[in-house]
Write a protein that holds these residues in place. Structure first.
Motif, mmCIF file in Angstrom:
data_model
loop_
_atom_site.group_PDB
_atom_site.id
_atom_site.type_symbol
_atom_site.label_atom_id
_atom_site.label_comp_id
_atom_site.label_asym_id
_atom_site.label_seq_id
_atom_site.Cartn_x
_atom_site.Cartn_y
_atom_site.Cartn_z
ATOM 1 N N UNK A 127 0.836 -1.204 0.000
ATOM 2 C CA UNK A 127 0.000 0.000 0.000
ATOM 3 C C UNK A 127 0.869 1.252 0.000
ATOM 4 N N UNK A 128 1.926 1.248 0.793
ATOM 5 C CA UNK A 128 2.848 2.386 0.881
ATOM 6 C C UNK A 128 3.432 2.715 -0.496
ATOM 7 N N UNK A 129 3.915 1.700 -1.193
ATOM 8 C CA UNK A 129 4.557 1.938 -2.490
ATOM 9 C C UNK A 129 3.532 2.315 -3.565
ATOM 10 N N UNK A 130 2.350 1.731 -3.533
ATOM 11 C CA UNK A 130 1.303 2.136 -4.482
ATOM 12 C C UNK A 130 0.931 3.592 -4.239
ATOM 13 N N UNK A 131 0.885 3.994 -2.986
ATOM 14 C CA UNK A 131 0.575 5.388 -2.669
ATOM 15 C C UNK A 131 1.589 6.333 -3.308
ATOM 16 N N UNK A 132 2.864 5.941 -3.323
ATOM 17 C CA UNK A 132 3.875 6.769 -4.004
ATOM 18 C C UNK A 132 3.551 6.897 -5.489
ATOM 19 N N UNK A 133 3.064 5.820 -6.100
ATOM 20 C CA UNK A 133 2.665 5.863 -7.511
ATOM 21 C C UNK A 133 1.576 6.916 -7.726
ATOM 22 N N UNK A 134 0.719 7.084 -6.721
ATOM 23 C CA UNK A 134 -0.346 8.087 -6.788
ATOM 24 C C UNK A 134 0.113 9.474 -6.344
ATOM 25 N N UNK A 135 1.395 9.601 -5.991
ATOM 26 C CA UNK A 135 1.934 10.913 -5.632
ATOM 27 C C UNK A 135 1.836 11.268 -4.162
ATOM 28 N N UNK A 136 1.533 10.304 -3.309
ATOM 29 C CA UNK A 136 1.446 10.560 -1.871
ATOM 30 C C UNK A 136 2.829 10.397 -1.263
ATOM 31 N N UNK A 137 3.281 11.412 -0.510
ATOM 32 C CA UNK A 137 4.632 11.378 0.034
ATOM 33 C C UNK A 137 4.695 10.661 1.385
ATOM 34 N N UNK A 138 5.927 10.424 1.851
ATOM 35 C CA UNK A 138 6.136 9.683 3.097
ATOM 36 C C UNK A 138 5.491 10.361 4.298
ATOM 37 N N UNK A 139 5.549 11.676 4.370
ATOM 38 C CA UNK A 139 4.963 12.379 5.515
ATOM 39 C C UNK A 139 3.475 12.073 5.633
ATOM 40 N N UNK A 140 2.773 12.123 4.530
ATOM 41 C CA UNK A 140 1.324 11.851 4.553
ATOM 42 C C UNK A 140 1.063 10.369 4.850
ATOM 43 N N UNK A 141 1.901 9.492 4.319
ATOM 44 C CA UNK A 141 1.741 8.065 4.592
ATOM 45 C C UNK A 141 1.934 7.769 6.076
#
Length: 113
Positions: free
Chosen positions: A93-107
């Motif tokens: 989920x974390x890495x897919x979120x990066x694909x969607x442009x979500x950064x580590x802080x938000x994750x």
């Protein structure tokens, strides 16, 4: 845990992505490797590519983005299969979120850090 079983867990984690989001994943492959780069031996997963939020009209004819999940460091930090299942899910989920442009802080705020 065998590599085949670990790959099955990654596939299972991908299957939990809601269909609406899965349909939006574009030009991205998910891979399993045993070991992360030597410079970051505890890395559980990595996204390499151009997030959807950064793609413009010039984004064409490019190699697929890559999400890689690393087996050995995940297994090293978990003592039960249930923990591996949970960690693989969180990492995918974390890495897919990066694909969607979500950064580590938000994750991290969302509990996927």
């Amino acid at each position: 845990m065998s590599r085949a079983r670990f790959e099955e867990l990654v596939s299972d984690a991908l299957d939990t992505v809601p269909a609406e989001l899965a349909a939006l994943i574009d030009n991205c492959v998910v891979l399993v490797e045993d070991d992360p780069p030597a410079r970051d031996p505890h890395l559980l997963g990595v996204y390499v590519g151009t997030p959807l939020t950064e793609r413009g009209s010039g984004y064409t004819m490019v190699a697929p983005d890559r999400i890689t999940i690393f087996r050995r460091p995940t297994l090293a930090m978990c003592s039960t299969e249930d923990q591996v299942v949970e960690e693989v899910h969180v990492t995918v989920v974390h890495e897919i979120a990066h694909h969607f442009g979500i950064d580590d802080a938000r994750l991290h705020e969302l509990g996927y850090g």
